[in-house]
Design an enzyme around this catalytic site. Structure first.
Site, PDB file in Angstrom:
ATOM      1  N   ARG A  46      -2.299  24.088 -20.360  1.00 29.63           N
ATOM      2  CA  ARG A  46      -3.647  24.626 -20.537  1.00 29.63           C
ATOM      3  C   ARG A  46      -4.337  23.917 -21.695  1.00 29.63           C
ATOM      4  O   ARG A  46      -5.532  23.648 -21.663  1.00 29.63           O
ATOM      5  CB  ARG A  46      -3.601  26.139 -20.801  1.00 29.63           C
ATOM      6  N   TYR A  98     -30.839  24.459 -11.336  1.00 31.31           N
ATOM      7  CA  TYR A  98     -29.810  24.892 -10.388  1.00 31.31           C
ATOM      8  C   TYR A  98     -29.642  26.411 -10.447  1.00 31.31           C
ATOM      9  O   TYR A  98     -29.582  27.011 -11.529  1.00 31.31           O
ATOM     10  CB  TYR A  98     -28.491  24.189 -10.701  1.00 31.31           C
ATOM     11  N   ASP A 170     -28.051  18.397 -18.449  1.00 30.29           N
ATOM     12  CA  ASP A 170     -27.291  18.396 -17.201  1.00 30.29           C
ATOM     13  C   ASP A 170     -27.625  17.080 -16.497  1.00 30.29           C
ATOM     14  O   ASP A 170     -28.724  16.897 -15.987  1.00 30.29           O
ATOM     15  CB  ASP A 170     -27.696  19.602 -16.351  1.00 30.29           C
ATOM     16  N   LYS A 195     -19.613  16.595  -8.045  1.00 35.84           N
ATOM     17  CA  LYS A 195     -20.626  15.866  -7.306  1.00 35.84           C
ATOM     18  C   LYS A 195     -20.351  14.352  -7.334  1.00 35.84           C
ATOM     19  O   LYS A 195     -19.368  13.890  -6.804  1.00 35.84           O
ATOM     20  CB  LYS A 195     -22.005  16.224  -7.845  1.00 35.84           C
TER      21      LYS A 195
END
Length: 379
Positions: A46, A98, A170, A195
């Protein structure tokens, strides 16, 4: 080192144990220690994983940054940024944004006391007017989703100077191949790695890149403490995707430009939103801060009839109807009912997002086939 070379080599070294040229998938949860606290840099996956480390270094290099921090999704990366702020802090946000970003801000963090002001940043004067003594961050999305507005990153970041205001960009629609916000003054760059960076619609991931040592420490702490980390298999897939990013993005751009031009001349199309068109109001700014204009575009049909827009999308064959973007295959999305459904209808319409808007993620297929598909669907 130029971008295409960095995409293949940055952050990557042959495996020291075997000489493997590809970074191995370190599919392990923990690491053996010689003595308590005495280890080889890795304790628990982690916190750190060698496959993730290689990817984080590669992403940082592509954005001309020093620090990369990866998360299990783009929304987990956005969540980590918002955790930097406290109740009463004000955040100015691009109003065409978004839907998932809007949702986490309004329906989660507003409940924790953060204050969000949504403004049209295509006019920097709106940002100036919105800044107050409590403003702590400006969130830019450019090109915006789904109306492809262009925001002058350098002009907005200049407003943050000397004011203790972070600027976060972004950069998902552009990718680091087309735009590098850190070079334009941004403090943090966010990517939905799902993406264009992954590029093959086979993984979900997010990333943050920064040059600020203190911000990097805070974000790495949140990454470990909150635990929204990507697995090594996903990191491996994105590392593989990065190696063709420059080639893929160039074809995305070439295809999108041809399709945008074709749509602009179609008698049944009322409006095309694509920054590569000289008619686009943000075209000159896009030319200044981007190397090309991207693979995303949106359009509206004449008559503004919802049923016709829906039936057009249903007739598409090569453009698959689905959420997401940035894969090698072409996708078609209805933002109002899919990616932006979490934004109230009145607010969508206020920024110009109509129920009849169709968004395309233009893939890297043969552009003649894509145009033929649009032709048969639109009629």
């Amino acid at each position: 080192m130029k971008f295409g070379t960095k995409a293949i080599h940055a952050g990557i070294t042959p495996d020291p144990t075997t000489g493997a040229i590809m970074t191995p998938i370190y599919q392990t949860s923990t690491y053996v220690q010689e003595s308590p606290g005495k280890h080889k840099g890795y304790e628990y996956s982690r916190t750190h994983n060698p496959t993730r480390t290689a990817l984080q270094n590669a992403l940082a290099a592509l954005e001309n940054g020093q620090y990369g921090i990866c998360f299990s999704s783009g929304m987990a990366a956005t969540d980590a940024v918002l955790r930097l702020y406290k109740p009463g802090d004000e955040i100015i946000v691009t109003n065409d944004i978004y839907g998932g970003t809007y949702r986490i801000m309004k329906r989660i963090y507003e409940g924790y006391g953060l204050i969000f002001r949504f403004v049209d940043m295509s006019n920097p004067g709106n940002v100036t007017e919105a800044i107050s003594d409590n403003t702590r961050m400006i969130w830019i999305e450019t090109p915006t989703n789904p109306l492809l507005k262009i925001i002058d990153i350098k002009q907005i970041t200049a407003l943050c100077n000397g004011r203790n205001i972070h600027c976060v960009v972004d950069n998902t629609f552009a990718s680091p191949y087309l735009q590098n916000p850190l070079d334009l003054g941004a403090d943090i760059v966010m990517h939905s790695v799902t993406k264009y960076l992954g590029g093959h619609s086979d993984t979900v991931m997010g990333a943050l890149i920064t040059n600020d040592n203190e911000l990097a420490k805070q974000l790495a702490f949140i990454q470990n403490a909150a635990g929204a980390v990507p697995g090594p298999q996903d990191c491996f897939l994105v590392l593989r995707g990065l190696k063709t990013l420059h080639i893929r993005m160039q074809r995305h751009c070439e295809n999108a430009m041809q399709i945008a031009t074709w749509l602009s001349n179609h008698p049944k199309v009322a409006m095309v939103y694509y920054p590569g068109l000289t008619s686009h109001p943000g075209h000159e700014i896009a030319k200044k801060q981007m190397r090309d204009f991207g693979g995303m575009l949106s359009f509206e049909l004449k008559g503004d009839v919802y049923e016709e827009a829906v039936s057009t999308m249903e007739r598409l064959e090569l453009f698959s109807l689905g959420e997401s973007l940035g894969g090698v295959e072409s996708l078609c999305t209805h933002p109002a009912s899919m990616t932006h459904a979490s934004i109230p209808k009145a607010e969508r319409e206020q920024v110009g997002l109509k129920d009849t808007l169709i968004r395309l993620s233009v893939g890297i297929e043969d552009v003649d086939d894509l145009i033929a598909d649009l032709q048969q669907a639109i009629g």
